[in-house]
Design a protein around this motif. Structure first.
Motif: not given
Ligand SMILES: NC(=O)C1=CN([C@@H]2O[C@H](COP(=O)(O)OP(=O)(O)OC[C@H]3O[C@@H](n4cnc5c(N)ncnc54)[C@H](OP(=O)(O)O)[C@@H]3O)[C@@H](O)[C@H]2O)C=CC1
Ligand SMILES: CC(=O)N[C@@H](CCC(=O)OP(=O)(O)O)C(=O)O
Length: 317
Positions: A39-50, A56-61
Motif C-alpha cells: 500500500r505504501e509503495l503503490d506505483g513506485q518501481r521495484v528497481g528503486e527499492h531493490s 520495470e515492475l511497480r508495486y501495486e496496492n
C-alpha cells in the motif's frame, strides 16, 4: 526446449522478508516476478527499492480479489499475522491450483496445510499447495531439539535473542533502535506463538523466552535439554551429525555459533553441545538469519520442492 517460467507474486512485498524474497526470485531461473503488493509503495518501481531487481515492475496496492485475479502460479503472503485469510479464500475460489506459501503464523496449526521445515518435514509433504512457512525462532528451536527428542526427561527450555528485523517494519519498542541501544529487551516470556508452534509441531511442551537485541538481523537460540539417561558429548554430537550432515542448510559445529557470523547467510548453525558433569543436561546453541533460513530462504526451499526443481535452486551457498 527451455521450460516456461512460473509466475510468482508477493503480497506484503515492502517488508523485510518481502525484500529478501524479491532478491531470491530475481536470481531464480524458473520464476518470473509477476506482481508485488504494497500500500505504501503503490506505483513506485521495484528497481528503486531493490538493487537485485532490474525489470520495470511497480508495486501495486492489491486487495485479496485483485491478488486472486492475477492468477499467478505461486503467491507468497508476507503479511503481518492475522491478515492472510482473505487472500487464501480469494485464491481458493479463483485459482485453487495456485501454490500459496504463507510466512505468517496463521496456518502453522492447520493440519490441512503442509508445515515446511524441509530438514524435519520433507518426508511429510503429500503434494499440498498450501504451505505454512515456520517461524524464525521456531526453526532454530525445532532443529535444536529434534535430534534428542526421544531422550527428553523434561520440557526443553529455550532462551532466544533476535535482531530487531524480526519485529517487522510496523514501529514498536522492539524495532526502535534508540530503545534497543545498549539494551536487551525481554518480551512474551511465556506463551509466545513460537512456543506454541514448536510444542505443536514436535508434540511435546517447550518453554521459550524471547528477547530482542540492538543488531538488525540474525538470531540465537540457546536450548537447555534435560535427558532421561546420561550421554557423553560424542553421543550427542553423533546424533546431530547423523541428523544434519546430509543437509546443505544446517551446519553442525563443535563450538557454539556466533550470530555475527550468520547475518546474510542462508543456513542455520548448531553447536556448543555443553554437557553437565552427570551427562543428563545438554546445552545446544543455534543461529540463523531470521530473514533467510528463518523466512525467505525456507520459503524458497518449499517453492522449489513444489516446482519439482532442486530444493536449493537460487539459494546461494
Ligand atoms: N521478520 C522476520 O524475521 C520474520 C517474519 N516472519 C513473518 O513474515 C511476515 C512478514 O514479516 P516482515 O516482512 O518482517 O513484516 P514487515 O512488517 O516488514 O512487512 C509487512 C508487509 O505487509 C504489508 N502490510 C502490513 N499491514 C498490512 C495490511 N493490513 N494489509 C495488507 N498489507 C499489509 C506491508 O506493506 P504496506 O504497509 O506497504 O502495504 C509490508 O509489505 C509476518 O507474518 C512475520 O511474522 C516470519 C519469519 C521471520
Ligand atoms: C524480534 C521479534 O519480534 N520477532 C518476532 C518473530 C518473527 C516471526 O518469525 O514471527 P511469526 O511467527 O509471526 O512469523 C516475534 O517475536 O513475534
Amino acid at each position: 526446449m527451455a521450460q516456461q517460467k512460473k509466475s510468482i507474486g508477493i503480497v506484503g512485498a515492502r517488508g523485510h522478508t518481502g525484500a529478501e524474497l524479491i532478491r531470491l526470485i530475481a536470481a531464480h531461473p524458473m520464476l518470473e516476478l509477476a506482481f508485488v503488493s504494497s500500500r505504501e509503495l503503490d506505483g513506485q518501481r521495484v528497481g528503486e527499492h531493490s538493487d537485485a531487481y532490474a525489470g520495470e515492475l511497480r508495486y501495486e496496492n492489491l486487495d485479496a480479489a485483485a491478488v486472486a485475479a492475477k492468477r499467478a502460479d505461486v503467491v507468497i503472503l508476507a503479511l503481518p499475522n492475522g491478515k492472510a485469510a482473505p487472500y487464501v479464500e480469494a485464491i481458493d475460489r479463483a485459482t485453487p491450483d495456485t501454490l500459496i506459501v504463507d510466512l505468517s503464523a496463521d496456518y502453522r496449526f492447520d493440519k490441512a496445510w503442509y508445515y515446511g521445515l524441509p530438514e524435519l518435514t520433507r518426508e511429510k509433504w503429500r503434494g499440498e499447495k498450501r504451505i505454512s512457512n515456520p517461524g524464525c525462532y521456531a526453526t532454530a528451536m525445532e532443529l535444536s531439539i529434534a535430534p534428542l527428542k526421544d531422550l527428553l526427561a523434561a520440557p526443553p527450555v529455550c532462551f532466544g535473542v533476535s535482531g530487531y528485523s524480526g519485529a517487522g517494519t510496523t514501529p514498536s519498542d522492539k524495532n526502535d533502535p534508540e530503545k534497543l541501544r545498549d539494551n536487551l529487551m525481554p518480551y512474551a516470556l511465556t506463551g509466545h506463538t513460537h512456543e506454541k508452534e514448536v510444542s505443536f509441531q514436535l508434540g511435546l511442551p517447550v518453554e521459550f523466552m524471547p528477547h530482542v537485541a540492538p543488531h538488525f538481523r540474525g538470531l540465537t537460540v540457546t536450548t537447555n535439554l534435560y535427558l532421561a539417561r546420561p550421554l557423553k558429548r560424542e553421543d550427542v554430537l553423533a546424533r546431530f551429525h547423523q541428523a544434519y550432515d546430509g543437509e546443505k542448510l544446517v551446519t553442525v559445529l563443535d563450538e557454539a555459533p556466533w550470530v555475527s557470523r550468520i547475518a546474510h547467510r542462508h543456513h542455520a548453525e548448531i553447536g556448543g553441545f555443553a554437557l553437565s558433569a552427570d551427562g543428563r543436561r545438554v546445552v545446544v546453541v543455534a543461529t540463523l538469519d531470521n530473514l533467510l533460513k528463518g523466512a525467505a530462504t525456507q520459503a524458497m526451499q518449499n517453492i522449489n520442492r513444489v516446482l519439482g526443481v532442486d530444493e536449493y535452486t537460487a539459494i546461494p551457498a
